[in-house]
Design a protein around this motif. Structure first.
Motif, PDB file in Angstrom:
ATOM      1  N   HIS A  34       9.384 -11.365   0.837  1.00 12.33           N
ATOM      2  CA  HIS A  34       9.589  -9.966   0.473  1.00 12.33           C
ATOM      3  C   HIS A  34       9.402  -9.096   1.698  1.00 12.33           C
ATOM      4  O   HIS A  34       8.602  -9.396   2.583  1.00 12.33           O
ATOM      5  N   VAL A  35      10.194  -8.034   1.739  1.00 13.13           N
ATOM      6  CA  VAL A  35      10.200  -7.162   2.902  1.00 13.13           C
ATOM      7  C   VAL A  35       9.589  -5.837   2.499  1.00 13.13           C
ATOM      8  O   VAL A  35       9.878  -5.301   1.438  1.00 13.13           O
ATOM      9  N   GLY A  36       8.700  -5.333   3.318  1.00  8.33           N
ATOM     10  CA  GLY A  36       8.122  -4.021   3.054  1.00  8.33           C
ATOM     11  C   GLY A  36       7.803  -3.377   4.382  1.00  8.33           C
ATOM     12  O   GLY A  36       8.421  -3.696   5.396  1.00  8.33           O
ATOM     13  N   THR A  42       6.314   2.643  10.226  1.00  4.66           N
ATOM     14  CA  THR A  42       7.758   2.475  10.072  1.00  4.66           C
ATOM     15  C   THR A  42       8.133   1.044  10.396  1.00  4.66           C
ATOM     16  O   THR A  42       9.300   0.710  10.457  1.00  4.66           O
ATOM     17  N   VAL A  43       7.140   0.216  10.669  1.00  2.00           N
ATOM     18  CA  VAL A  43       7.423  -1.132  11.126  1.00  2.00           C
ATOM     19  C   VAL A  43       7.566  -2.069   9.929  1.00  2.00           C
ATOM     20  O   VAL A  43       6.728  -2.065   9.027  1.00  2.00           O
ATOM     21  N   SER A  72       2.267  -0.326  22.000  1.00  2.00           N
ATOM     22  CA  SER A  72       3.177   0.067  20.927  1.00  2.00           C
ATOM     23  C   SER A  72       2.510  -0.192  19.590  1.00  2.00           C
ATOM     24  O   SER A  72       1.579  -0.994  19.484  1.00  2.00           O
ATOM     25  N   PRO A  73       2.972   0.503  18.541  1.00  2.00           N
ATOM     26  CA  PRO A  73       2.410   0.269  17.204  1.00  2.00           C
ATOM     27  C   PRO A  73       2.548  -1.192  16.800  1.00  2.00           C
ATOM     28  O   PRO A  73       1.664  -1.743  16.139  1.00  2.00           O
ATOM     29  N   SER A 420      11.008   0.342  19.474  1.00  2.00           N
ATOM     30  CA  SER A 420       9.975   1.368  19.613  1.00  2.00           C
ATOM     31  C   SER A 420       9.950   2.271  18.389  1.00  2.00           C
ATOM     32  O   SER A 420      10.981   2.811  17.976  1.00  2.00           O
ATOM     33  N   GLU A 421       8.777   2.437  17.801  1.00  2.00           N
ATOM     34  CA  GLU A 421       8.661   3.183  16.553  1.00  2.00           C
ATOM     35  C   GLU A 421       9.137   4.632  16.710  1.00  2.00           C
ATOM     36  O   GLU A 421       9.818   5.180  15.862  1.00  2.00           O
TER      37      GLU A 421
END
Lengths: 666, 91
Positions: A34-36, A42-43, A72-73, A420-421
């Motif tokens: 599952h994708v979330g 935002t990643v 980076s985040p 990059s976020e």
């Protein structure tokens, strides 16, 4: 660390970008994933399960990162997950063809208190380049299991699963040779460690925290600062100041360690062969040919969209939506009028209309998926970077934004390719300003209705639109992101054949998430807009929507527009084509016998008409687009900001156009 | 400010990466710029002593280099902050 059969083994998949990590993840979990989003980011977060003999593995795909610093985040997410969630095993996927560089992440992972297994992927590519890698030598040197793999062909997966199970169930045998510290850093690190000793939160390894402080890691330093007594902080701060070069020195140390690890294990040819990548890049990254290659790919995509996607969309509109509404009309013949209206006009009309865009979305997702998988995306970004930099964007923003000319939805979802976020967020925020096919269709209909020279007007409005897009990018970047310079550093991965399985899964997930999440919002908004334009009397002229439009008339007057035009703008929120349908109803096209074009041209001055076209182009995006903005930014704050920004922009644009055009017309 | 003004022999040869021509090779000497930028570059393998080859440099716009078996595209501004010692030309 015995893992009972009842408890699933928790596996985290780590790796740098372009090492085939997603392919491994997809092979392991298939459709059981599952994708979330990572909480508050935002990643994208992907998780799934897989089975091996009697064991169950819960696999989490960490963001692809080159290192575990705080740059980076994505890097923060990866290391926080490992330190705080303590998975049973971390599988580090490395690319055998760029072994030295991809082992850097392994060098960062080994000091963390979680066992690591190295998945040595793409050994076939390394062989083609004449590299010989002795897996057992590498394994002995690193002290951790190394599994050779060719994930695109499914090779090495069973062995990987077996080794994961071994390490998870019998951690006692795990004895890594963690990277040693450079001699000149040892004393400094000892000193930092004594200063921070009792104050490190229990889940963090002390030595690691000391090393990160020495490296100048902002997040760890900020975390430790309030925990330290003032004199200890002064001591630490003094060391940081004295060793400002340490970030490069520590990295050099890791690479020196990697060099020792692989010297014995890798035999490389004296002269590297001229590879396919070398030959292709002569064209793809050339300043002129590169642009031509890109233009041809884009041309082909849009040709596909119009040749295949558009007819399919019409077919879906006629057959699926048409037949559905016919069926519903028959089935609801005896039902109260409002129920029939709600289902036929509200739900089927709104949601169905959006769903007919499916073929076009599919084509865009296929093209994006293939370009991403073969490695072309980075080249497109390279040739477009200088243009995108003008508005503070990254070269990688170009392709997603360009697809926005077809439809804004895939363009916003396509922004996922930007690592990059911040660049991704900025891309999402300006994406609705790319004039989509539906908005262009409205212009194509209205411009001839209003003007004698519609082509010039259409191009003028379009150009203005694009200028506004660039300026908005500049302003948002300057004001919201404080104009931070976005460094352009990008790996150009080796080209490889597209992997059908990987691409199919990517497409499947994107379509699914469009259906799932945006679908709920589209449904709700369709029903609300239908209700507002029907209640209380049943026709739009006396509806709440019309009342709202009349309320907005003072704003409209600034642009030379009456309430009917304002209502047309409001209903365009469901789908941009609605503008024309609404105008037809409000101007009573059916009754008077004259066409909408004739009525409009006799009702509005050219200045007002121009203002309407400009406002229409810049207006808030359709509900499907807003839905995916919410989904992709994972934040109502950014979604509302974006909608308000576009609302203000469009009203301002319309007013300025009207006032200037009126002045010039006099 | 510019490294050329230095006296010693090695430092004399130092120049920013942007001055390498296509297919020229060099050794990285040092990185300039902020901690975040340097640490990003260092993680990608841009560390002192490593050999780097210029693949594409048109005198304007971004460049492409290869080091540690990896191709990397760099903005001109970024490349300017990397100091290299060029290798002697191979006839």
């Amino acid at each position: 660390m015995m893992a009972q059969e009842s408890r699933p083994i928790r596996v985290a998949l780590a790796g740098q970008p372009n090492v085939g990590k997603s392919t491994v993840f997809n092979l392991l979990t298939g459709l059981r994933q599952h994708v979330g989003n990572w909480p508050g980011k935002t990643v994208e977060q992907r998780a799934g399960t897989c089975h091996y003999q009697e064991w169950t593995f819960d696999v989490v795909d960490l963001p692809g990162t080159y290192s575990l610093s705080a740059n980076s985040p994505e890097e923060l997410i990866a290391r926080e997950y490992i330190i705080k969630e303590k998975p049973d095993v971390v599988v580090a996927i490395v690319n055998a063809a760029t072994l030295e560089r991809s082992l850097y992440l392994v060098a960062e992972l080994l000091p963390l208190p979680v066992p690591v297994i190295v998945g040595l992927n793409m050994v076939d590519v390394a062989e083609q380049q004449g590299l010989e890698i002795e897996t057992h030598v590498l394994e002995a040197a690193l002290g951790v299991p190394v599994v050779p793999m060719v994930a695109t062909k499914g090779q090495g997966m069973q062995e990987l699963l077996a080794r994961i199970q071994e390490v998870a169930c019998d951690g006692a045998k795990y004895a890594p040779n963690a990277p040693d510290i450079r001699a000149d850093h040892k004393d400094i690190l000892k000193h930092i460690e004594t200063l921070i000793n009792e104050h490190v939160p229990p889940e963090y390894p002390k030595m690691w925290v000391a090393l990160k402080i020495l490296e100048g890691d902002k997040q760890i330093t900020e975390m430790m600062r309030p925990r330290l007594p003032p004199e200890a902080w002064d001591g630490v701060y003094g060391i940081i100041k004295q060793h400002e070069d340490a970030c490069v020195a520590v990295a050099s140390g890791r690479y020196a360690w990697i060099g020792r690890m692989i010297r014995a294990a890798v035999v490389r040819p004296k002269v590297g062969p001229i590879t396919l990548t070398d030959r292709l890049d002569r064209w793809a990254t050339h300043p002129l040919w590169g642009l031509l290659v890109l233009a041809s790919i884009l041309g082909l995509t849009f040709w596909l969209t119009y040749a295949v996607g558009a007819p399919l969309q019409e077919l879906m509109d006629t057959y699926v939506v048409g037949i559905l509404s016919n069926l519903a009309t028959q089935a609801l013949a005896t039902a109260p009028n409002w129920i029939a209206g709600l289902i036929i006009d509200g739900i089927i009309g709104g949601v169905g209309g959006v769903l007919t865009f499916f073929p076009i979305l599919l084509i865009f997702f296929v093209v994006l998926g293939i370009l991403e998988d073969v490695g072309y995306m980075a080249r497109a970004a390279f040739v477009m970077d200088r243009f995108m930099h003008l508005m503070g964007l990254h070269g990688k923003s170009f392709l997603p934004l360009f697809l926005g000319f077809g439809c804004n939805v895939p363009s916003i979802m396509g922004a996922r390719v930007i690592e990059s976020e911040r660049a991704r967020l900025l891309t999402i925020l300006v994406a609705p300003l790319v004039p989509c096919a539906a908005r262009m269709a409205v212009i194509a209909f209205l411009a001839p209705a209003f003007f004698a020279a519609p082509t010039i007007v259409s191009w003028g409005v379009l150009t203005l639109n694009l200028v506004v897009l660039v300026l908005s990018g500049l302003v948002i970047n300057r004001v919201v992101f404080k104009g931070e310079h976005m460094a352009f550093i990008m790996e150009l991965p080796l080209y490889h054949l597209p992997n059908g399985r990987t691409i199919t899964l990517i497409i499947w997930q994107r379509l699914l998430s469009f259906l799932h999440k945006a679908g709920t919002i589209i449904l709700a908004v369709s029903v609300i807009v239908w209700a507002l334009s029907t209640l209380p009397s049943g026709d739009i002229e006396s509806s709440y929507m019309a009342g709202f439009g009349r309320l907005l008339e003072p704003v409209g007057r600034l642009m030379g527009l009456d309430w009917r035009m304002m209502v047309a703008l409001l209903t365009s929120f469901i789908a941009k084509e609605n503008t024309i349908a609404t105008l037809s109803v409000l101007f009573g096209v059916g009754e008077s016998g004259t066409g909408l074009a004739a009525i409009l041209s006799s009702t509005f001055t050219p200045a007002a008409a121009l203002a309407f076209l400009v406002t229409q182009m810049l207006f808030i995006p359709c509900v499907a687009t807003v839905g995916v903005i919410k989904q992709e930014t994972n934040s109502w704050r950014w979604t509302v900001f974006n909608v308000v920004f576009l609302l203000v922009l469009s009203l301002l644009g319309g007013t300025l156009t009207y006032q200037i055009a009126t002045l010039l017309g006099q | 400010m510019h490294p050329q003004s230095n006296q010693t022999d090695t430092l004399n040869k130092l120049r920013p990466l942007t001055e390498l021509k296509g297919m020229e090779r060099a050794t990285i000497h040092d990185l300039c710029g902020g901690v975040g930028f340097r640490s990003r570059l260092a993680a990608l393998g841009f560390t002192p002593g490593v050999q780097i080859t210029m693949l594409q440099n048109l005198g304007h716009g971004p460049i492409i280099v290869t080091l540690r078996d990896t191709r990397i595209a760099l903005g001109r501004g970024e490349a300017y902050k990397i100091l290299v010692a060029p290798e002697k030309r191979e006839q």
